[in-house]
Design a protein around this motif. Structure first.
Motif, PDB file in Angstrom:
ATOM      1  N   THR A  78       5.302   1.194  10.521  1.00 49.89           N
ATOM      2  CA  THR A  78       4.714   2.437  10.027  1.00 49.89           C
ATOM      3  C   THR A  78       4.784   2.501   8.505  1.00 49.89           C
ATOM      4  O   THR A  78       3.795   2.832   7.837  1.00 49.89           O
ATOM      5  CB  THR A  78       5.423   3.656  10.647  1.00 49.89           C
ATOM      6  OG1 THR A  78       5.269   3.596  12.066  1.00 49.89           O
ATOM      7  CG2 THR A  78       4.866   4.954  10.129  1.00 49.89           C
ATOM      8  N   ILE A  79       5.929   2.180   7.958  1.00 48.91           N
ATOM      9  CA  ILE A  79       6.101   2.205   6.506  1.00 48.91           C
ATOM     10  C   ILE A  79       5.199   1.162   5.846  1.00 48.91           C
ATOM     11  O   ILE A  79       4.529   1.450   4.843  1.00 48.91           O
ATOM     12  CB  ILE A  79       7.580   1.984   6.125  1.00 48.91           C
ATOM     13  CG1 ILE A  79       8.407   3.193   6.568  1.00 48.91           C
ATOM     14  CG2 ILE A  79       7.739   1.711   4.635  1.00 48.91           C
ATOM     15  CD1 ILE A  79       9.900   2.980   6.491  1.00 48.91           C
ATOM     16  N   THR A  84       0.350  -0.088   2.680  1.00 45.54           N
ATOM     17  CA  THR A  84      -0.926  -0.801   2.607  1.00 45.54           C
ATOM     18  C   THR A  84      -2.060   0.179   2.359  1.00 45.54           C
ATOM     19  O   THR A  84      -2.934  -0.072   1.523  1.00 45.54           O
ATOM     20  CB  THR A  84      -1.172  -1.593   3.909  1.00 45.54           C
ATOM     21  OG1 THR A  84      -0.112  -2.528   4.090  1.00 45.54           O
ATOM     22  CG2 THR A  84      -2.495  -2.340   3.866  1.00 45.54           C
ATOM     23  N   GLN A  85      -2.056   1.298   3.062  1.00 51.20           N
ATOM     24  CA  GLN A  85      -3.080   2.327   2.860  1.00 51.20           C
ATOM     25  C   GLN A  85      -3.030   2.868   1.437  1.00 51.20           C
ATOM     26  O   GLN A  85      -4.071   3.062   0.801  1.00 51.20           O
ATOM     27  CB  GLN A  85      -2.892   3.481   3.849  1.00 51.20           C
ATOM     28  CG  GLN A  85      -3.214   3.139   5.282  1.00 51.20           C
ATOM     29  CD  GLN A  85      -2.820   4.254   6.235  1.00 51.20           C
ATOM     30  OE1 GLN A  85      -2.213   5.251   5.853  1.00 51.20           O
ATOM     31  NE2 GLN A  85      -3.153   4.078   7.505  1.00 51.20           N
ATOM     32  N   MET A  86      -1.842   3.103   0.925  1.00 48.20           N
ATOM     33  CA  MET A  86      -1.702   3.623  -0.437  1.00 48.20           C
ATOM     34  C   MET A  86      -2.236   2.637  -1.471  1.00 48.20           C
ATOM     35  O   MET A  86      -2.921   3.018  -2.411  1.00 48.20           O
ATOM     36  CB  MET A  86      -0.244   3.965  -0.722  1.00 48.20           C
ATOM     37  CG  MET A  86       0.261   5.160   0.057  1.00 48.20           C
ATOM     38  SD  MET A  86       2.049   5.398  -0.022  1.00 48.20           S
ATOM     39  CE  MET A  86       2.307   5.629  -1.770  1.00 48.20           C
ATOM     40  N   VAL A  87      -1.940   1.350  -1.270  1.00 42.30           N
ATOM     41  CA  VAL A  87      -2.404   0.319  -2.191  1.00 42.30           C
ATOM     42  C   VAL A  87      -3.925   0.215  -2.130  1.00 42.30           C
ATOM     43  O   VAL A  87      -4.584   0.107  -3.160  1.00 42.30           O
ATOM     44  CB  VAL A  87      -1.745  -1.047  -1.873  1.00 42.30           C
ATOM     45  CG1 VAL A  87      -2.426  -2.182  -2.596  1.00 42.30           C
ATOM     46  CG2 VAL A  87      -0.266  -0.999  -2.223  1.00 42.30           C
ATOM     47  N   GLY A  90      -5.464   3.073  -3.902  1.00 45.48           N
ATOM     48  CA  GLY A  90      -5.276   2.920  -5.343  1.00 45.48           C
ATOM     49  C   GLY A  90      -6.185   1.861  -5.941  1.00 45.48           C
ATOM     50  O   GLY A  90      -6.536   1.913  -7.111  1.00 45.48           O
ATOM     51  N   ALA A  91      -6.600   0.890  -5.131  1.00 40.64           N
ATOM     52  CA  ALA A  91      -7.457  -0.202  -5.619  1.00 40.64           C
ATOM     53  C   ALA A  91      -8.917   0.220  -5.712  1.00 40.64           C
ATOM     54  O   ALA A  91      -9.702  -0.429  -6.384  1.00 40.64           O
ATOM     55  CB  ALA A  91      -7.337  -1.416  -4.689  1.00 40.64           C
ATOM     56  N   HIS A  92      -9.276   1.297  -5.053  1.00 39.41           N
ATOM     57  CA  HIS A  92     -10.677   1.730  -5.068  1.00 39.41           C
ATOM     58  C   HIS A  92     -10.968   2.647  -6.200  1.00 39.41           C
ATOM     59  O   HIS A  92     -10.473   3.406  -6.747  1.00 39.41           O
ATOM     60  CB  HIS A  92     -11.049   2.413  -3.740  1.00 39.41           C
ATOM     61  CG  HIS A  92     -11.113   1.412  -2.626  1.00 39.41           C
ATOM     62  ND1 HIS A  92     -10.069   1.204  -1.783  1.00 39.41           N
ATOM     63  CD2 HIS A  92     -12.075   0.561  -2.240  1.00 39.41           C
ATOM     64  CE1 HIS A  92     -10.387   0.275  -0.907  1.00 39.41           C
ATOM     65  NE2 HIS A  92     -11.611  -0.132  -1.167  1.00 39.41           N
TER      66      HIS A  92
END
Length: 92
Positions: A78-79, A84-87, A90-92
């Motif tokens: 989960t963490i 991964t979702q946060m990164v 942030g990359a978009h």
């Protein structure tokens, strides 16, 4: 002093070798991280579940260990997924 990641003056074979070396290092780092995780949940779950060591696990201890490891893995996944979702956001 030349930088390991500076490929501007390297030949194609040197670039390929450096790239393969970096890949192998990444694989070994992943293995080390996995082993550290296993060591960590072994410690945590042992302390939580094993009252007195014996030659055989009773059903309560075995069930506790299984549940503990499953919770640990679920939490780690989960963490990891959240990071991964946060990164990706942030990359978009």
């Amino acid at each position: 002093m030349s930088d390991f990641n500076d490929f501007s003056s390297a030949s194609a074979s040197e670039k390929a070798e450096a790239s393969e070396l970096q890949r192998m290092i990444a694989v070994e780092q992943q293995k080390a991280q996995f082993q550290a995780q296993v060591h960590n949940f072994t410690d945590v779950c042992w302390e939580k579940c094993v009252d007195k060591p014996s030659s055989k696990l009773d059903s309560r201890t075995e069930g506790c260990l299984v549940s503990c490891v499953e919770r640990f893995i679920d939490t780690t996944l989960t963490i990891t997924n959240r990071f991964t979702q946060m990164v990706q956001k942030g990359a978009h």
